[in-house]
Design a protein around this motif. Structure first.
Motif, PDB file in Angstrom:
ATOM      1  N   PRO B 239       0.819  -1.214   0.000  1.00 19.73           N
ATOM      2  CA  PRO B 239       0.000   0.000   0.000  1.00 19.73           C
ATOM      3  C   PRO B 239       0.854   1.267   0.000  1.00 19.73           C
ATOM      4  CG  PRO B 239      -0.844  -1.569   1.585  1.00 19.73           C
ATOM      5  CD  PRO B 239       0.447  -2.113   1.103  1.00 19.73           C
ATOM      6  N   MET B 242       2.286   2.900  -3.276  1.00 20.96           N
ATOM      7  CA  MET B 242       1.476   3.664  -4.222  1.00 20.96           C
ATOM      8  C   MET B 242       2.017   5.063  -4.435  1.00 20.96           C
ATOM      9  SD  MET B 242      -0.597   1.663  -5.288  1.00 20.96           S
ATOM     10  CE  MET B 242       0.014   0.066  -4.886  1.00 20.96           C
ATOM     11  N   SER B 249       1.942   1.929 -10.477  1.00 16.38           N
ATOM     12  CA  SER B 249       1.084   1.123  -9.619  1.00 16.38           C
ATOM     13  C   SER B 249       0.337   0.099 -10.444  1.00 16.38           C
ATOM     14  CB  SER B 249       0.083   2.019  -8.900  1.00 16.38           C
ATOM     15  OG  SER B 249       0.742   3.097  -8.316  1.00 16.38           O
ATOM     16  N   HIS B 253       2.167  -3.095  -9.241  1.00 15.66           N
ATOM     17  CA  HIS B 253       1.543  -3.522  -8.004  1.00 15.66           C
ATOM     18  C   HIS B 253       0.150  -4.021  -8.222  1.00 15.66           C
ATOM     19  CE1 HIS B 253       4.821  -0.744  -6.882  1.00 15.66           C
ATOM     20  NE2 HIS B 253       5.207  -1.937  -6.496  1.00 15.66           N
ATOM     21  N   ALA B 308      -4.835  -0.511  -3.629  1.00 17.49           N
ATOM     22  CA  ALA B 308      -3.655  -1.254  -3.191  1.00 17.49           C
ATOM     23  C   ALA B 308      -4.043  -2.356  -2.213  1.00 17.49           C
ATOM     24  CB  ALA B 308      -2.671  -0.294  -2.539  1.00 17.49           C
TER      25      ALA B 308
END
Lengths: 456, 619, 481
Positions: B239, B242, B249, B253, B308
């Protein structure tokens, strides 16, 4: 007896005779008062050269007479004695002929010491070499300060030493009924050898018989200290070795400990010295410790003539290192630490020489001091002297601190020292040559074989 | 054995693009930097497609042409293995990654570090490709670490912000902790099975059941995957990560990087499945992670943070599925998730772009439906996909996992219910908050602009995938199981199943309803509970205590290092050593004081020395 | 004679350099030309080693007094280290190119190079020791004359501390020689012949003396504290050589002297050595984390990195030995590059604290790039050289003792924990007055070229260490259990 046979018979005595002639010649020349110092010096040099030539022309080893005897060590040590005196003779700032006369006289004593075939002869030559030195110390003070006090101290120490020797000699005589080197191993004889060894250690200045040494070395002119720390000390070492060679006494087993102790003491005592000449005196004491350790190891390993090479090489190298260092002091007039500051920038070559000498005294490769110390350590290891070796190593480490301080002051510190830096070409040359030898000899183990050849 | 041209292209294109970009474009024309990269993406995409087609038809390639570390019998080589697993993830990376490259060229336009961005971005792309096609563990570790490196570079892209620097470090460090596992696993593998040279195709057939070393390797690889794929408790970096630009991202991610851990576990499944209790543990950790982060996602206000945590949650789902043995379903979820999460992130990026910010909070949005309708539509489609609503892609993959969970019963099915509910809830809460309204607490921008075609066109294709990719589950299975090295065959992806459909869809519907009530029925509820019960927010902000724990641990290590490096090493030990010189000086002083210079004292010394020497005679 | 030339040439070059001002020549040019010629010589000699065609190059020894023989030999390992030495000397000379320094500075490096060459080539322990100690003198001057504020203290500490270790080494050598003489009756100082007895207290003590003697140079914890001070106070070029070359001789001694001479003890002590190395790795890494001075930090990281070398060697497996040897080269390259760059920074700002800098990237992006690459190489990122060495070392150790390898792996991890924050603090981070001063400017051509010279090998070794392993391999093959 044909002349040639006569000549051959006296050939071994040639060195002594030439030195004696030198003494007499200088004395006669000195009377006239008109002759320059140069001639006196030339006479001295001539007799020294002749003596050296005779020593090395020596055809065979063995007994010359009942009093005189020659072997490899004789030659080697005569070489050391002469080499140690040579710089002083060459460059000494003479005021009259007396100093040269005394120097030659002392060398005469040393020569006989080396040739001695029995203990009585040993004693006589010991006295012969010592007496002129006491006078030399008194007559050649450092920077004009009177050195009678030091001379008296030295004389006192020498007398005590002589007394011990005589006592030992007496004991030896009553034990064996003669003055021959070889003892008979009786208790009294052992006492005799211990007493005589005590005298030798006194002469060398080993701890705890060292008290006179720093005072004498400090009070004398640096160049004289060079002579004292080389030739005179070599004489003491020779004496100790002769005793160790023939005795079955237990003092030999004490020598490593005494040597190590001397090294530690010298290293520590030197740490907070402010005057450089005294520092070098303690440094010389430290080297005496290494030598005593070496003699101990040598004796334990059988005291052979060939085995004396490490000690011989050590003394020979030390002639360069010590004379070089003391002559540097003479040349520059440096006396305090602060005088050294900034020397590296101002006089790079001189500073380099002194740095090389200091590192050599410390025993850092590839200097001569390293090879010398290395050989002694090796011998000691071979003899199984592990504990003294470790102590000696630590002492070497401690001593390194002040040798490094010399380098540090010269190179790392800024300073504007007002050195006298007189024009002394000879001294300059001596310092440079000593430094050159000291700087690289450690890398040349080749030369050892030449030394070996001298020992036979 | 020859290496097909397409495989060469996989590496040659990105490497040459990177070199060209660094040496020729960076100084002179950095605004052109995206061109070589996009070109390379195209080449890689075509190659990947042709490779996938080959693998689909059953041609598996496994060659080791170069020696990397040769020392006699012990050696590690470079090679490629193109089987179902790698072909699938390779295609995902190539396709989604390529599209995000295009998107990023629009998103990052005008950024002063445009060139640097694309270099790092493409380096990441290259690392990910290398990771999936590696044919041995050591080579995989190489690219695994390079993924870590490029994520570090990209998360910290806006290094001027302290938070970005912190986040990038945290990401790298956490991954590094996981890498301990990977590294140790390598060491064990290289020593226990030296003949295999850590190569999958030689290693897996060698495994016997129940060997202790194998189970160690399994657990250690799981540790590595825990960090990279953000499983509890090593999830916290994700998280925070980000902080990077939104395309980062989206790429790293959501769609690809974090899936590396899942890929690793899928790859090692033949090994992991042999370790006792490990699969169950993986399932449990995955389920817990999914529920845990789902709850946190429901409390977040920052749009990218919600996504996230949602990613963490979905990674949990994948691990859950894997742990249940559903390798193909988990992989399938990996792919669908890659599409819909990338779409969601890019939509969030569109919003942030419209706001001229790097990220947006729900406070700054609201009622965006009318202002940027295209984005809103894309987002809605992706949100349906994420919630697992039929017939969106997410349904097919998620339902397969949930179905397995329901079959397992007990805690697994409870977790399944919770997951289905939570994911629908948080994503629709986000949807409603952002696009409907605005509420009185929200201050949306007056005139936001819809993003340009460079951003929306690739987004459109990704959304297409998020919608429709699920319809090809049978083909997917065939591709995935091609060249499978497992002892037992890969479990089939179950088809449409009414019972699980009803259970999961009803939970998802409940979630949507709850989100509707939360945000639309009581429009101020989201702000009210924060005002009235701030402690809840405090707890949620602290991730239920994980963050303080991490901070405490960090502090502990720092204190320890201070204690060792400064207090002990410098101030105690080194001072002691230096003090030896002082002792020597003290000793020197006492030694000097012995030398008084008086003859009297000397005499005593002489006598003492002489006495010792004579006493020695007595032995 | 060619092998004599290797050590003698730089020494003669140093003398020329010292004399250069007297002939109105630029000392730096003389020194550079000499160093470059030496590098060429080494490269030339190495052609035989490529592809493992030549196992070793040796000169027949000439026995001098007491069995001391003047004999030199070069095999793959020596060659690789000689190459590193010659290469880093060129880099070090060029790194200080723009500074106004006296001839002594340039000459010192050549002296140092010659001494180190001697250590790597000598087969006779006497000469080994002489060269070993001779290294101290030029380094002493380099630190003491051209170092930073606290240089005098650091120089003295360096000399005394390492001399302390050397004394142990000397005792160990003497023991070995005397042991040999006791069993065979022959005096020999040849390290290829000397073997200690397999048991006995004195054999253990001699072994321990060697460990201490070599350990001070490596340095092994807890006899390492000379290193941070010496590295920190030395000028950049000095740090490069100190870290890049001088630390290697300790490990080289392990490989060349210690392990062959004590076959029995070398085996029994493996877990102990490995344990010491593991402590080194963790201790160095944790300590580095607490440092606020860049050079100090890198110095502690050296302790950790050298730990990996010992770890690999202590395993005595093919991969461990190869990895440990490779790590020697790797560390020379990465740490050399790090010190080089810190030197560039120091030259510009006269600061080196972590807190003094920040956001340097905006002023010096190229420097940032190089530093970043090097930091990652140092961290052990696969694809760069650090990983290969560490992985192989640890893999070897894992075969012998898994727990120690586990500790080592933790060390690999911690490496990131101190290097990356430092990198961030200095190059990213908040701006500080020093980092935005007008004195900070990006690297010029010379500086970039130097860094490329270091970084290209890092990448090449990272991806293709095979040729180097082939060269080093035969040399260490006989040590494998």
């Amino acid at each position: 007896m044909t002349p040639s046979a006569l000549f051959l018979r006296f050939l071994p005595l040639g060195s002594g005779i030439s030195l004696f002639c030198g003494v007499v010649g200088v004395a006669f020349v000195g009377i006239s008062k008109k002759i320059s110092a140069g001639l006196i010096r030339a006479l001295g040099l001539l007799s020294l050269a002749a003596a050296a030539a005779f020593v090395f022309a020596q055809p065979a080893n063995g007994d010359i007479s009942s009093l005189l005897h020659a072997d490899g060590m004789t030659k080697a040590w005569c070489g050391v004695f002469y080499a140690g005196a040579l710089p002083f003779l060459l460059a000494g700032t003479w005021t009259d002929e007396v100093s040269v006369l005394l120097l030659l006289g002392s060398l005469l004593g040393m020569t006989f010491l080396a040739f001695s075939a029995n203990l009585l002869m040993l004693f006589i030559s010991l006295e012969l070499l010592s007496l002129p030195v006491y006078l030399l110390v008194a007559l050649t003070p450092a920077q004009g300060r009177p050195s009678w006090e030091a001379a008296i101290k030295y004389f006192f120490a020498g007398s005590v030493s002589a007394a011990f020797f005589l006592l030992g000699l007496a004991c030896h005589y009553s034990a064996t009924g003669g003055f021959a080197f070889a003892g008979n191993g009786s208790f009294l004889d052992q006492v005799a050898f211990s007493l005589m060894a005590l005298a030798a250690l006194f002469k060398i200045g080993a701890v705890p018989w060292h008290f006179w040494l720093p005072d004498v070395y400090e009070a004398s002119e640096p160049m004289l200290s060079g002579f004292l720390s080389t030739s005179v000390k070599a004489a003491g070492v020779f004496l100790l070795m002769r005793l160790a060679q023939y005795s079955q006494a237990s003092f030999v087993s004490l020598l490593p400990a005494i040597g190590a102790l001397t090294m530690v003491f010298a290293a520590l005592a030197a740490l907070n010295q402010q005057r450089l000449q005294r520092l070098l005196a303690y440094s010389s004491l430290g080297h005496a410790g290494v030598l005593v350790l070496g003699v101990g190891a040598w004796a334990l390993l059988g005291a052979t003539e060939k085995g004396a090479l490490p000690i011989f090489f050590y003394l020979f190298s030390y002639v360069f290192m010590s004379n070089g260092a003391f002559f540097f002091l003479e040349l520059t007039g440096v006396s305090q630490w602060s005088d050294l500051k900034g020397l590296g920038k101002k006089r790079p070559i001189l500073a380099f020489c002194f740095a090389a000498l200091a590192l050599s005294l410390a025993g850092i490769p590839p200097t001569a001091g390293f090879l010398a110390k290395f050989l002694i350590f090796w011998q000691a290891f071979k003899a199984g002297l592990y504990l003294p070796l470790i102590v000696a190593s630590l002492a070497t480490l401690t001593a390194l601190a002040y040798y490094l301080r010399i380098v540090r002051e010269m190179y790392f510190e800024e300073g504007s020292s007002n050195l006298k830096l007189e024009k002394m070409q000879t001294v300059n040359l001596i310092v440079s040559l000593s430094a050159a030898y000291s700087a690289i000899a450690g890398f040349l183990p080749w030369i050892l074989s030449a030394f070996q050849r001298v020992l036979g | 054995m020859g290496i097909p041209f397409s495989v060469v292209c996989l590496f040659a294109a990105p490497v040459s693009a990177l070199l060209f970009g660094y040496f020729f474009l960076l100084k002179r024309k950095q605004e052109w930097m995206h061109w070589p990269m996009i070109l390379s993406c195209a080449v890689v995409g075509v190659s990947a497609a042709s490779i996938a087609a080959q693998v689909y038809s059953g041609h598996v390639l496994d060659v080791s042409p170069f020696k990397w570390m040769p020392v006699g019998a012990w050696s590690v080589s470079f090679g490629v293995r193109l089987d179902g697993l790698s072909a699938i993830v390779l295609s995902l990376v190539a396709l989604v990654g390529g599209l995000i490259h295009v998107y990023a060229s629009g998103y990052m336009e005008g950024d002063p570090a445009f060139g640097r961005f694309f270099l790092a971005f493409h380096l990441f792309y290259l690392s990910m490709i290398g990771l999936v096609v590696a044919n041995n563990y050591v080579q995989m570790y190489l690219f695994w670490e390079m993924v870590g490196l490029s994520s570090y570079l990209l998360i910290g892209f806006w290094y001027q912000k302290a938070s970005a620097r912190r986040a990038s470090l945290q990401a790298f460090f956490t991954n590094r902790v996981g890498d301990i596992g990977f590294f140790l696993a390598l060491l064990i593998l290289m020593n226990v099975f030296p003949a295999a040279h850590a190569r999958f195709s030689e290693l897996f057939p060698m495994l016997g059941k129940g060997s202790l070393a194998i189970s160690w390797v399994g657990w250690l690889l799981f540790l590595a995957a825990t960090a990279k794929s953000a499983q509890f408790p090593l999830y916290f970096w994700l998280p925070d990560a980000m902080e990077g630009p939104t395309p980062v991202s989206a790429l790293m991610h959501a769609a690809t990087m974090v899936t590396a851990g899942i890929f690793l576990m899928a790859r090692s499944w033949p090994l992991i499945s042999l370790a006792p209790h490990l699969p169950t543990t993986i399932a449990a950790v995955g389920a817990f992670t999914a529920v845990f982060s789902g709850i946190i996602a429901a409390t977040r206000k920052d749009l990218k943070r919600i996504l996230a945590y949602s990613t963490v949650s979905h990674l949990g789902i994948m691990a859950f599925g894997l742990g249940l043995g559903e390798v193909s379903s988990a992989l399938f979820h990996l792919v669908t998730h890659g599409f819909f999460k990338a779409a969601l992130f890019l939509c969030a990026g569109n919003i942030a772009h419209a706001l001229h910010k790097s990220t947006a909070s729900v406070d700054e949005t609201g009622g965006l439906l009318k202002k940027i309708p295209v984005t809103a539509v894309f987002f809605t489609a992706a949100a349906f996909s994420l919630s697992g609503i039929w017939p969106f892609a997410g349904f097919y993959s998620k339902d397969a996992i949930l179905g397995a969970a329901f079959d397992r019963g007990g805690w697994a099915s409870a977790a399944g219910f919770a997951i289905a509910f939570l994911s629908a809830f948080y994503i629709f809460r986000m949807l409603f908050l952002a696009f409907l309204g605005p509420r009185k607490e929200q201050h949306p921008p007056e005139h936001p602009h819809e993003a340009g075609p460079a951003m929306n066109v690739p987004l459109f294709f990704i959304v297409l995938g998020a919608i429709g990719i699920g319809w090809f589950s049978a083909q997917f299975y065939q591709l995935a199981s091609s060249g499978w090295l497992g002892v037992s065959p890969m479990i089939k992806i179950p088809g449409f199943d009414w019972s699980s459909f009803i259970r999961s869809s009803s939970m998802a519907g409940l979630g949507i309803l709850a989100a509707y009530l939360w945000t639309m029925k009581w429009p101020s509820f989201d702000w009210d509970w924060r005002r009235n019960m701030p402690w809840i927010e405090t707890i949620a902000d602290a991730d239920f205590g994980v963050k303080p724990m991490v901070a405490a641990l960090t502090l502990l290590v720092e204190e320890l290092s201070y204690l060792l490096g400064i207090f002990w090493d410098k101030k105690t030990w080194d001072r002691w050593i230096e003090n030896t010189s002082l002792w020597a000086e003290d000793a020197a002083k006492s030694v000097s004081s012995l030398a008084s210079g008086r003859l009297n004292d000397s005499l005593w010394w002489i006598l003492l020395g002489g006495g010792v020497m004579l006493l020695r005679l007595l032995k | 004679m060619i092998l004599t030339l290797f050590w003698a040439f730089p020494v003669i070059g140093a003398l020329f350099t010292l004399l250069a001002p007297a002939f109105n020549l630029r000392a730096r040019w003389v020194s550079l030309i000499c160093a470059a010629m030496e590098l060429y010589l080494v490269l030339q000699a190495g052609t035989g080693f490529w592809g493992g065609r030549l196992a070793s190059l040796s000169e027949p020894g000439k026995i001098l007094t007491y069995g001391i023989s003047y004999s030199f030999s070069m095999d793959g390992l020596s060659w690789a280290l000689c190459l590193l030495n010659a290469f880093l000397t060129v880099i070090a000379l060029l790194s200080s190119w723009k500074q106004d320094l006296s001839a002594g500075f340039w000459a010192s490096f050549l002296f140092l190079e010659g001494a180190v060459m001697g250590v790597f080539l000598a087969q006779d322990l006497f000469f080994f020791y002489v060269f070993w100690e001779a290294m101290l003198i030029p380094m002493f001057f380099i630190i003491g004359l051209w170092g930073s504020e606290n240089r005098k203290h650091a120089a003295i500490k360096f000399f005394l501390f390492t001399f302390f270790g050397s004394l142990f080494l000397l005792l160990g050598i003497l023991a070995l020689v005397v042991f040999h003489h006791q069993s065979t009756g022959v005096w020999s100082w040849d390290m290829n012949i000397l073997r200690a007895p397999n048991h006995g207290l004195y054999a253990i003590l001699a072994f321990a003396a060697f460990v201490v003697g070599f350990g001070v140079k490596i340095p092994l914890v807890p006899i390492h504290t000379w290193l941070p001070d010496a590295h920190t106070e030395a000028p950049a070029a000095g740090s490069i050589i100190l870290a890049g070359v001088l630390l290697k001789v300790g490990v080289y001694g392990f490989l060349r002297v210690l392990l062959p001479a004590f076959p029995e003890w070398g085996m029994k002590s493996l877990p102990w050595l490995g344990g010491l190395a593991a402590i080194n790795v963790i201790y160095g890494a944790l300590s580095a984390m607490a440092q606020m001075d860049l050079k100090r930090l890198i110095a502690y990281s050296s302790i950790a990195h050298l730990g990996f070398c010992v770890l690999g060697i202590a395993s005595r497996t093919a991969q461990g030995l190869a990895g440990g040897s490779l790590q020697l080269i790797n560390h020379g390259l990465t740490t050399g590059a790090l010190f080089l760059m810190v030197g560039f920074l120091y030259e510009r700002t006269h600061k080196r604290g972590l807190a003094d800098f920040g956001d340097l990237v905006s002023q010096a992006p190229i420097l940032t790039f190089f530093f970043g690459v090097t930091v990652f190489a140092s961290i052990g990122l696969p694809g760069l050289n650090g990983f290969v060495g560490e992985f192989m070392s640890l893999s070897g150790m894992a075969k012998v003792s898994l727990p120690i390898a586990v500790v080592g792996v933790f060390g690999v991890t911690i490496a990131a924990f101190y290097l990356l924050p430092a990198f961030q603090a200095v190059f990213l981070g908040e701006r500080t007055p020093a980092s935005v001063s007008s004195r900070v400017f990006d690297l010029d051509f010379r500086e970039q070229a130097l860094l490329w010279l270091l970084i290209i090998p890092m990448i090449v070794i990272g991806l293709h260490p095979g040729p180097l392993l082939n060269i080093v391999g035969p040399a260490i093959g006989k040590l494998i259990l």
